[in-house]
Design a protein around this motif. Sequence first.
Motif, PDB file in Angstrom:
ATOM      1  N   TYR A  73       4.456 -10.374 -21.818  1.00 30.23           N
ATOM      2  CA  TYR A  73       3.849 -10.200 -20.078  1.00 30.23           C
ATOM      3  C   TYR A  73       3.774  -9.023 -19.332  1.00 30.23           C
ATOM      4  O   TYR A  73       5.393  -8.523 -18.941  1.00 30.23           O
ATOM      5  N   SER A  74       3.474  -8.158 -18.963  1.00 35.33           N
ATOM      6  CA  SER A  74       3.226  -7.378 -18.069  1.00 35.33           C
ATOM      7  C   SER A  74       2.651  -7.409 -16.500  1.00 35.33           C
ATOM      8  O   SER A  74       1.572  -7.720 -17.086  1.00 35.33           O
ATOM      9  N   LYS A  75       3.272  -6.927 -15.730  1.00 32.19           N
ATOM     10  CA  LYS A  75       2.261  -6.420 -14.319  1.00 32.19           C
ATOM     11  C   LYS A  75       1.940  -5.378 -14.139  1.00 32.19           C
ATOM     12  O   LYS A  75       2.670  -4.639 -13.960  1.00 32.19           O
ATOM     13  N   PHE A  76       1.490  -4.697 -12.929  1.00 31.58           N
ATOM     14  CA  PHE A  76       1.159  -4.003 -12.283  1.00 31.58           C
ATOM     15  C   PHE A  76       1.441  -4.047 -10.606  1.00 31.58           C
ATOM     16  O   PHE A  76       1.881  -5.572 -10.148  1.00 31.58           O
ATOM     17  N   ASP A  77       2.480  -2.774  -9.946  1.00 33.06           N
ATOM     18  CA  ASP A  77       2.585  -3.132  -8.776  1.00 33.06           C
ATOM     19  C   ASP A  77       2.467  -1.310  -8.242  1.00 33.06           C
ATOM     20  O   ASP A  77       1.367  -1.105  -8.433  1.00 33.06           O
ATOM     21  N   ARG A  78       2.496  -1.651  -6.629  1.00 27.88           N
ATOM     22  CA  ARG A  78       1.893  -0.487  -6.185  1.00 27.88           C
ATOM     23  C   ARG A  78       3.194   0.281  -5.391  1.00 27.88           C
ATOM     24  O   ARG A  78       4.216  -0.239  -5.087  1.00 27.88           O
ATOM     25  N   LYS A  79       3.124   1.079  -5.591  1.00 29.02           N
ATOM     26  CA  LYS A  79       3.851   2.315  -5.240  1.00 29.02           C
ATOM     27  C   LYS A  79       3.335   2.682  -4.146  1.00 29.02           C
ATOM     28  O   LYS A  79       2.445   3.799  -3.855  1.00 29.02           O
ATOM     29  N   ASN A  80       3.936   2.544  -2.731  1.00 32.40           N
ATOM     30  CA  ASN A  80       3.549   3.265  -2.034  1.00 32.40           C
ATOM     31  C   ASN A  80       4.154   5.050  -0.882  1.00 32.40           C
ATOM     32  O   ASN A  80       4.891   4.605  -0.831  1.00 32.40           O
ATOM     33  N   TYR A  81       2.935   5.330  -1.650  1.00 30.25           N
ATOM     34  CA  TYR A  81       3.716   6.594  -0.670  1.00 30.25           C
ATOM     35  C   TYR A  81       2.487   7.553   0.296  1.00 30.25           C
ATOM     36  O   TYR A  81       1.006   6.908  -0.020  1.00 30.25           O
ATOM     37  N   PHE A  82       2.699   8.523   1.229  1.00 31.39           N
ATOM     38  CA  PHE A  82       1.504   9.281   1.626  1.00 31.39           C
ATOM     39  C   PHE A  82       1.287  10.577   1.240  1.00 31.39           C
ATOM     40  O   PHE A  82       2.560  11.719   1.397  1.00 31.39           O
ATOM     41  N   TYR A  83       0.530  10.905   0.812  1.00 31.19           N
ATOM     42  CA  TYR A  83      -0.279  12.316   0.164  1.00 31.19           C
ATOM     43  C   TYR A  83      -1.235  12.653  -0.130  1.00 31.19           C
ATOM     44  O   TYR A  83      -2.090  11.230  -0.705  1.00 31.19           O
ATOM     45  N   PRO A  84      -1.858  13.156   0.297  1.00 31.65           N
ATOM     46  CA  PRO A  84      -3.473  13.393  -0.410  1.00 31.65           C
ATOM     47  C   PRO A  84      -3.798  13.421  -1.454  1.00 31.65           C
ATOM     48  O   PRO A  84      -4.872  13.529  -1.382  1.00 31.65           O
ATOM     49  N   ASP A  85      -2.760  13.226  -2.297  1.00 32.10           N
ATOM     50  CA  ASP A  85      -3.584  13.658  -4.087  1.00 32.10           C
ATOM     51  C   ASP A  85      -4.116  11.803  -4.415  1.00 32.10           C
ATOM     52  O   ASP A  85      -3.857  11.412  -5.750  1.00 32.10           O
ATOM     53  N   MET A  86      -3.147  10.770  -3.121  1.00 31.68           N
ATOM     54  CA  MET A  86      -3.633   9.794  -4.156  1.00 31.68           C
ATOM     55  C   MET A  86      -4.087   9.118  -2.123  1.00 31.68           C
ATOM     56  O   MET A  86      -3.467   8.695  -1.466  1.00 31.68           O
ATOM     57  N   VAL A  87      -5.686   8.643  -2.574  1.00 37.64           N
ATOM     58  CA  VAL A  87      -6.526   8.109  -1.532  1.00 37.64           C
ATOM     59  C   VAL A  87      -6.069   7.038  -0.772  1.00 37.64           C
ATOM     60  O   VAL A  87      -6.040   6.671   0.692  1.00 37.64           O
ATOM     61  N   LYS A  88      -5.820   5.953  -1.690  1.00 39.95           N
ATOM     62  CA  LYS A  88      -5.390   4.477  -1.301  1.00 39.95           C
ATOM     63  C   LYS A  88      -3.917   4.764  -0.667  1.00 39.95           C
ATOM     64  O   LYS A  88      -3.883   3.343   0.040  1.00 39.95           O
ATOM     65  N   ASN A  89      -3.206   5.813  -0.336  1.00 41.88           N
ATOM     66  CA  ASN A  89      -1.642   5.640  -0.161  1.00 41.88           C
ATOM     67  C   ASN A  89      -0.507   4.522  -1.024  1.00 41.88           C
ATOM     68  O   ASN A  89       0.016   4.375  -0.262  1.00 41.88           O
TER      69      ASN A  89
END
Lengths: 474, 97
Positions: A73-89
């Motif tokens: 069982y594995s799952k995915f998580d959101r790693k939140n940060y602000f930097y323009p290399d990742m548009v979704k934030n």
Amino acid sequence: MKYIVSIGLETHVQLKTATKMFCGCNLSTDCPPNTNICPVCMGLPGALPLMNKEAVKLTVMSGLMLGCEISKYSKFDRKNYFYPDMVKNYQISQNTHPLCIGGGVDITANGAPKHIRINHIHLEEDAAKINHYARHSGIDYNRCGTPLMEIVSEPDMSSPDEAMEYLTTLKQILVYAGVSDCNLEDGNMRSDVNISIRPEGQEQLGTKIEIKNMNTFKGIYAALEHEIARQTAVVSAGGVIQQETRRWDADLGETITMRTKENAHDYRYFPEPDLLPVVLDDETIDSWRKLLPELPSQKKDRFVEQYAIPEYDANVLSAQLPVADFFEKTIACGAQPKMVSNWIMTELLRLLGESGKELADIPLTPESFASLLKLLDKKTINMPTAKELFPELFEKGGDPEAMVKERGLGQVSDSGAIEGFAKQVIEANPKVVEDFLGGKGPALQFLVGQIMKLSRGKANPQMAAEVIKKQLGV
Amino acid sequence: MEEKKTHIDVARVCELAHFDICAEEMTEFQAQLDNILAYVNKLDELNLDGIEPTMYGQPVVNSFREDVVTPSLPREDVLRNAPDSANDEIKVPKIVE
Ligand SMILES: [Zn+2]
């Protein structure tokens, strides 16, 4: 005071898929900037990610190659940060339930085997590429969303050399498995480096420093050497190492503080609500296990066993998969294993090195290579002729048998012809003959050389030597 | 497992999320959030040993797609959404981290 060094590596490896992690955008590298982009990888409102099954498969295959336990069982998580290399934030990553757990890489440290443990391997998406200019920064989002596998080691390496061994072995295994090209120039394999020192005798690890985003092995080696010296100097002078992230400046040849612990990121991880968990059953894992190639070290042992070649040879031949395959295919075409091994290690690898070419790019086939070696083995041609033909086959390919026939390169093993040449040579070189009879070994080489000249390189040299000795009554 | 949070600092969350809210809102939201957390903390009264946290609402797993290329957006459309662009790259103020 002596210090013990502890090094851990977090290695990011781009997976060899055709499309991105969560959308069908093309991943070929030579596309113009910002042409492989869609609402999903640009994080447009309402766009939903859909997982690339191939990326999961390649990560699991890597885990199996490295002896990891594969998570059911594995799952995915959101790693939140602000930097323009990742548009979704936020970056989609795996925080709590990664795909692979445990495992390790076996290296050689100071001549002895050493096991470097892997903590886990997780799957995430790569960020965009940022180019910095004089007055602004420019972003190309083609890379954004590339499947990226992060292999996190335990801090088991105790020198820059061991870190190099680990990375080289890891790269070899991953390239073997076909999960990544691990091309350093293209940024396929980048590492964050953790390093700490502690006084000898202390159990607990020292405070670790992280050096971010290193994309060459040479850079990692230099950064580690520098950082060990820096930390040793601080601690020896009674100072304390502060936990921080540093950046390697290759021009200055030193590491520079990026951010301290107080400014450390708080990524506020939470489960990615737009993706479902991944549940793998034994059947699926086994079907992927069947796709695994032999490990380089297993192949080496098999070569020694099966072809009776020395361990050193087997090591060289198994280091790169294309070379190993070429070796075995040539033998399958009927050439003698030890001979194939010698020729690959000397002639073939030398020409590849000099020309900067890959085995896949040259016209020489295992068939024609085997044919050349068989002609040599049967003494149809002699060594100088074989060595003369080889570069031509390397450059243009061809059928050695036809070449030998057309150009009359067949070795002269006819004793009558050689006896005639020997007679001429002995008559023409009385001084050398005298030297030889007087016990000077190299004189014989000269006489054989003269026979080779008369036969235009085609005489069988062993036979020529014997005939001379016979005619001189030695 | 993540540690149990009994307090969430709204000011800190706003800072991290790049939210700008006024002082009154700050007080109002902090009180609301404290309330919500107190409510959730009722769970502590139960014995939850061996119970995995529920992370998904539906009992569905493994939603995959095959590794097949699909068309991307035309670049003009992508760049039209950006505040500024230069040489086909999206232009942002110079950033060096
Ligand atoms: Zn996309």
